[in-house]
Design a protein around this motif. Structure first.
Motif, PDB file in Angstrom:
ATOM      1  N   GLN A  74      10.567   2.335  -6.094  1.00 33.40           N
ATOM      2  CA  GLN A  74      10.138   2.403  -4.698  1.00 33.40           C
ATOM      3  C   GLN A  74      10.101   0.985  -4.126  1.00 33.40           C
ATOM      4  OE1 GLN A  74       6.006   3.356  -4.401  1.00 33.40           O
ATOM      5  NE2 GLN A  74       6.180   4.311  -2.397  1.00 33.40           N
ATOM      6  N   GLN A  91      -9.649   0.599   0.568  1.00 33.24           N
ATOM      7  CA  GLN A  91     -10.025   0.305   1.956  1.00 33.24           C
ATOM      8  C   GLN A  91      -9.097   1.023   2.921  1.00 33.24           C
ATOM      9  OE1 GLN A  91      -9.702  -1.894  -0.473  1.00 33.24           O
ATOM     10  NE2 GLN A  91     -11.652  -2.958  -0.618  1.00 33.24           N
ATOM     11  N   PHE A 127       9.154  -0.634  -1.298  1.00 35.01           N
ATOM     12  CA  PHE A 127       8.403  -0.638  -0.041  1.00 35.01           C
ATOM     13  C   PHE A 127       7.717  -1.995   0.170  1.00 35.01           C
ATOM     14  CE2 PHE A 127       7.353   4.165   0.819  1.00 35.01           C
ATOM     15  CZ  PHE A 127       8.692   4.487   0.704  1.00 35.01           C
ATOM     16  N   SER A 128       6.779  -2.349  -0.744  1.00 29.80           N
ATOM     17  CA  SER A 128       5.917  -3.522  -0.526  1.00 29.80           C
ATOM     18  C   SER A 128       6.726  -4.817  -0.519  1.00 29.80           C
ATOM     19  CB  SER A 128       4.871  -3.628  -1.634  1.00 29.80           C
ATOM     20  OG  SER A 128       4.133  -2.449  -1.717  1.00 29.80           O
ATOM     21  N   THR A 174       7.460  -3.816  -7.557  1.00 33.79           N
ATOM     22  CA  THR A 174       8.345  -2.665  -7.681  1.00 33.79           C
ATOM     23  C   THR A 174       8.247  -2.096  -9.092  1.00 33.79           C
ATOM     24  OG1 THR A 174       9.812  -3.897  -6.212  1.00 33.79           O
ATOM     25  CG2 THR A 174      10.687  -1.893  -7.209  1.00 33.79           C
ATOM     26  N   GLY A 179       1.951  -5.161   2.586  1.00 34.30           N
ATOM     27  CA  GLY A 179       1.474  -4.197   1.587  1.00 34.30           C
ATOM     28  C   GLY A 179       0.707  -3.114   2.318  1.00 34.30           C
ATOM     29  N   SER A 180      -0.581  -3.397   2.587  1.00 35.38           N
ATOM     30  CA  SER A 180      -1.367  -2.451   3.390  1.00 35.38           C
ATOM     31  C   SER A 180      -0.736  -2.313   4.771  1.00 35.38           C
ATOM     32  CB  SER A 180      -2.802  -2.958   3.541  1.00 35.38           C
ATOM     33  OG  SER A 180      -3.385  -3.121   2.281  1.00 35.38           O
ATOM     34  N   PHE A 204       5.994  -3.967 -13.421  1.00 38.10           N
ATOM     35  CA  PHE A 204       6.572  -4.110 -12.093  1.00 38.10           C
ATOM     36  C   PHE A 204       7.256  -5.450 -11.891  1.00 38.10           C
ATOM     37  CE2 PHE A 204       2.583  -5.993 -11.437  1.00 38.10           C
ATOM     38  CZ  PHE A 204       1.562  -5.068 -11.523  1.00 38.10           C
ATOM     39  N   GLU A 238      -8.494   0.509  14.649  1.00 42.37           N
ATOM     40  CA  GLU A 238      -8.727  -0.921  14.693  1.00 42.37           C
ATOM     41  C   GLU A 238      -8.028  -1.485  15.923  1.00 42.37           C
ATOM     42  OE1 GLU A 238      -8.195  -3.307  11.097  1.00 42.37           O
ATOM     43  OE2 GLU A 238      -7.904  -1.455  10.037  1.00 42.37           O
TER      44      GLU A 238
HETATM   45  C1  LIG Z   1       0.144  -1.369 -10.435  1.00 44.39           C
HETATM   46  C2  LIG Z   1       0.817  -1.436  -9.088  1.00 44.39           C
HETATM   47  C3  LIG Z   1       2.042  -0.837  -8.908  1.00 44.39           C
HETATM   48  C4  LIG Z   1       2.670  -0.891  -7.659  1.00 44.39           C
HETATM   49  N1  LIG Z   1       3.909  -0.318  -7.523  1.00 44.39           N
HETATM   50  C5  LIG Z   1       4.564  -0.428  -6.342  1.00 44.39           C
HETATM   51  C6  LIG Z   1       5.887   0.074  -6.206  1.00 44.39           C
HETATM   52  O1  LIG Z   1       6.475   0.636  -7.145  1.00 44.39           O
HETATM   53  N2  LIG Z   1       6.529  -0.076  -5.041  1.00 44.39           N
HETATM   54  C7  LIG Z   1       5.935  -0.693  -3.965  1.00 44.39           C
HETATM   55  O2  LIG Z   1       6.571  -0.763  -2.932  1.00 44.39           O
HETATM   56  N3  LIG Z   1       4.678  -1.205  -4.062  1.00 44.39           N
HETATM   57  C8  LIG Z   1       3.984  -1.095  -5.230  1.00 44.39           C
HETATM   58  N4  LIG Z   1       2.724  -1.620  -5.353  1.00 44.39           N
HETATM   59  C9  LIG Z   1       2.179  -2.367  -4.230  1.00 44.39           C
HETATM   60  C10 LIG Z   1       1.025  -1.725  -3.525  1.00 44.39           C
HETATM   61  O3  LIG Z   1       1.457  -0.640  -2.739  1.00 44.39           O
HETATM   62  C11 LIG Z   1       0.350  -2.807  -2.688  1.00 44.39           C
HETATM   63  O4  LIG Z   1      -0.187  -3.747  -3.592  1.00 44.39           O
HETATM   64  C12 LIG Z   1      -0.735  -2.253  -1.822  1.00 44.39           C
HETATM   65  O5  LIG Z   1      -0.201  -1.501  -0.774  1.00 44.39           O
HETATM   66  C13 LIG Z   1      -1.624  -3.378  -1.235  1.00 44.39           C
HETATM   67  O6  LIG Z   1      -0.853  -4.333  -0.602  1.00 44.39           O
HETATM   68  P1  LIG Z   1      -1.024  -5.893  -0.942  1.00 44.39           P
HETATM   69  O7  LIG Z   1      -0.990  -6.069  -2.407  1.00 44.39           O
HETATM   70  O8  LIG Z   1      -0.036  -6.635  -0.099  1.00 44.39           O
HETATM   71  O9  LIG Z   1      -2.504  -6.241  -0.476  1.00 44.39           O
HETATM   72  P2  LIG Z   1      -2.978  -6.540   1.004  1.00 44.39           P
HETATM   73  O10 LIG Z   1      -2.421  -5.516   1.921  1.00 44.39           O
HETATM   74  O11 LIG Z   1      -2.695  -7.971   1.332  1.00 44.39           O
HETATM   75  O12 LIG Z   1      -4.527  -6.309   0.873  1.00 44.39           O
HETATM   76  C14 LIG Z   1      -5.432  -7.306   0.357  1.00 44.39           C
HETATM   77  C15 LIG Z   1      -6.861  -6.766   0.510  1.00 44.39           C
HETATM   78  O13 LIG Z   1      -7.152  -6.585   1.911  1.00 44.39           O
HETATM   79  C16 LIG Z   1      -7.575  -5.243   2.157  1.00 44.39           C
HETATM   80  N5  LIG Z   1      -7.059  -4.813   3.455  1.00 44.39           N
HETATM   81  C17 LIG Z   1      -5.789  -4.968   3.935  1.00 44.39           C
HETATM   82  N6  LIG Z   1      -5.676  -4.401   5.156  1.00 44.39           N
HETATM   83  C18 LIG Z   1      -6.890  -3.862   5.438  1.00 44.39           C
HETATM   84  C19 LIG Z   1      -7.407  -3.149   6.565  1.00 44.39           C
HETATM   85  N7  LIG Z   1      -6.633  -2.874   7.628  1.00 44.39           N
HETATM   86  N8  LIG Z   1      -8.683  -2.742   6.514  1.00 44.39           N
HETATM   87  C20 LIG Z   1      -9.490  -3.010   5.430  1.00 44.39           C
HETATM   88  N9  LIG Z   1      -9.052  -3.703   4.340  1.00 44.39           N
HETATM   89  C21 LIG Z   1      -7.775  -4.121   4.349  1.00 44.39           C
HETATM   90  C22 LIG Z   1      -6.949  -4.435   1.025  1.00 44.39           C
HETATM   91  O14 LIG Z   1      -7.681  -3.241   0.822  1.00 44.39           O
HETATM   92  C23 LIG Z   1      -7.047  -5.391  -0.160  1.00 44.39           C
HETATM   93  O15 LIG Z   1      -8.350  -5.341  -0.707  1.00 44.39           O
HETATM   94  C24 LIG Z   1       2.053  -1.568  -6.578  1.00 44.39           C
HETATM   95  C25 LIG Z   1       0.813  -2.177  -6.760  1.00 44.39           C
HETATM   96  C26 LIG Z   1       0.190  -2.129  -7.994  1.00 44.39           C
HETATM   97  C27 LIG Z   1      -1.143  -2.803  -8.157  1.00 44.39           C
END
Ligand SMILES: Cc1cc2nc3c(=O)[nH]c(=O)nc-3n(C[C@H](O)[C@H](O)[C@H](O)COP(=O)(O)OP(=O)(O)OC[C@H]3O[C@@H](n4cnc5c(N)ncnc54)[C@H](O)[C@@H]3O)c2cc1C
Length: 439
Positions: free
Chosen positions: A116, A407, A118-119, A150, A124-125, A201, A423
């Motif tokens: 996948q 979150q 995506f990120s 990934t 990410g979020s 990953f 928000e």
């Molecule tokens: C084990 C693992 C496997 C994964 N596998 C995949 C994969 O196969 N493919 C893929 O595409 N992705 C994958 N991911 C990525 C995952 O989807 C992202 O890590 C996740 O969406 C969070 O994004 P980020 O790491 O950029 O954190 P951020 O989005 O930067 O978040 C950092 C912190 O801020 C908080 N935060 C962010 N926005 C808000 C908001 N609006 N309100 C409140 N709090 C907020 C978050 O909750 C978090 O605590 C994987 C992650 C992990 C840990």
């Protein structure tokens, strides 16, 4: 695509049907590839899919019972991984017939493994803030950008890719969903080592990588909608136990798949009937209770209390999933329940980590990174399940993040279920190219 003769002999009870089918068809001496070909084309690998597309039109509840029956029978279940869990269901909803023909059979028969994409480092979020760019070039698109986290990217044949196709559109509107061949010159996969010692990953660098027009799922600039379908399947599946319904110990795919190996070697009984079993821990209160008894910790009030909490949360999660399945079976929905299920899963994982480490005591600070060292550690400490606990504890940080952080799940529940105000933000209507970018 499903075997019509098989449907004609249906008794109306899917569990009886699959057992009868297994009695005629399961052969532990087949290769994994041959067995999955048989299972996948029969419709029993994913019986909840339409019968026109390798399924049997069963409800989710029936599908779970069928998967349990396959496992109880001691046969190798359907291929695991993101193909069956995410890509297949998404393509079944948004793909055209040519794409269903091209991709679904290879998913149900485990021929190709998926990841996948995506990120990204800055998305990410806030996934819709993604920067990977796809630019049209004749009947193809040229893709540049970076993906991260990934899972399984290093062993995937194909990727679910979302990329920006129109920066003049607001950020949610200018994204398109493609299927990308992972083995091509423009795709570089770099593994990321985790604190567990494994490298599940990866970072994926896309440099003039190519995808065809015909790999576009759900149409031009419609990728946000399609990606949300994938994310919905991910949340539902993770909340229900990490996609375990479709889990298989054998791996799909051409790169690191087990296709040429003997199918019976991947089931607990060696392929004879009456097999089954399961992992000791996962996040199971029963496994940890067993361990507490073995370690003389079962009388410790603090540990007993946590085990009870774990059991209670597990039961609440189970009932929620049953409610959701029943609602879906009746053509209804319970808004927010997949998000609540995922939050419960996070809570279960954290609590299992804590109680597991409390049971292990000081030994829990030791961890081994490869099978030989694990064996040595287990022997030296006299704690045969120590590496299982520490592995689980170290990985416990992951599930509350992937598939949308806790979150983010709470934001969704707040906005979509409770009707709280969104928000504040100005990014919904502004062209993506005019938005401030993450560093
Ligand atoms: C084990 C693992 C496997 C994964 N596998 C995949 C994969 O196969 N493919 C893929 O595409 N992705 C994958 N991911 C990525 C995952 O989807 C992202 O890590 C996740 O969406 C969070 O994004 P980020 O790491 O950029 O954190 P951020 O989005 O930067 O978040 C950092 C912190 O801020 C908080 N935060 C962010 N926005 C808000 C908001 N609006 N309100 C409140 N709090 C907020 C978050 O909750 C978090 O605590 C994987 C992650 C992990 C840990």
């Amino acid at each position: 695509m499903t075997d019509t003769a098989d449907r004609a002999t249906s008794t109306g009870d899917p569990v009886a049907d699959v057992k009868a089918w297994l009695a005629d068809n399961w052969d532990p001496d087949l290769t994994v590839a041959d067995w999955w070909e048989r299972l996948g084309t029969s419709g029993w690998a994913v019986p909840t899919w339409p019968s026109a597309w390798f399924g049997k039109d069963l409800s989710r509840a029936e599908g779970v019972r069928v998967q349990q029956a396959i496992s109880d029978f001691g046969a190798l279940p359907a291929p695991g991984g993101l193909g069956l869990m995410l890509a297949g269901p998404t393509i079944a909803v948004h793909g055209d017939d040519a794409q269903k023909t091209r991709y679904l059979k290879d998913i149900v028969t485990g021929q190709r493994a998926w990841c996948q994409l995506f990120s990204e480092p800055g998305a990410g979020s806030d996934l819709a803030g993604l920067n990977a760019r796809a630019v049209k070039d004749g009947e193809e698109w040229v893709v540049n950008g970076q993906k991260v986290w990934t899972s399984g990217g290093h062993v995937a044949d194909l990727g679910m890719l979302i990329a920006r196709t129109d920066p003049d559109q607001p950020k949610h509107a200018g994204i398109t969903y493609f299927v990308i061949e992972m083995r091509q010159p423009g795709v570089e996969v770099v593994p990321l080592r985790e604190m567990t010692g494994r490298a599940l990953f990866n970072e994926v660098f896309l440099t003039d990588a190519r995808v065809g027009d015909d790999t576009m799922i759900g149409g031009y600039n419609n990728g946000w909608r399609v990606a949300n379908t994938t994310l919905m399947f991910e949340r539902t599946s993770l909340g229900a136990g990490g996609g375990s319904a479709a889990a298989s110990l054998a791996s799909p795919g051409q790169i690191a798949g087990d296709l040429g190996k003997r199918a019976g070697d991947f089931v607990a009984s060696g392929g004879r009937r009456g097999g089954g079993g399961g992992t000791l821990f996962g996040a199971s209160s029963k496994g940890l209770t067993q361990l507490a008894k073995g370690n003389g910790k079962a009388a410790d009030p603090a540990i007993r209390q946590k085990l009870m909490q774990l059991h209670t949360i597990g039961e609440v999660a189970r009932f929620n999933n049953l409610r959701l399945k029943a609602a879906m079976q009746a053509g209804k929905d319970i808004p927010g329940l997949p998000n609540i299920s995922k939050l419960l899963m996070s809570q279960t994982v954290r609590l299992s980590r804590d109680v597991g480490l409390e049971i292990a005591g000081a030994y829990g600070s030791l961890h081994a990174y490869d099978p030989d060292s694990r064996k040595a550690l287990d022997e030296a400490t006299g704690q045969p399940f120590l590496s299982g606990i520490t592995e689980m504890a170290l990985f416990a940080q992951g599930p509350p993040i992937y598939g949308g952080t806790d979150q983010v799940q709470r934001n969704i529940i707040g906005e979509r279920v409770l009707g709280l105000p969104k928000e504040p933000g100005f990014d919904k209507g502004t062209p993506f190219k005019d938005l401030p970018k993450n560093g």
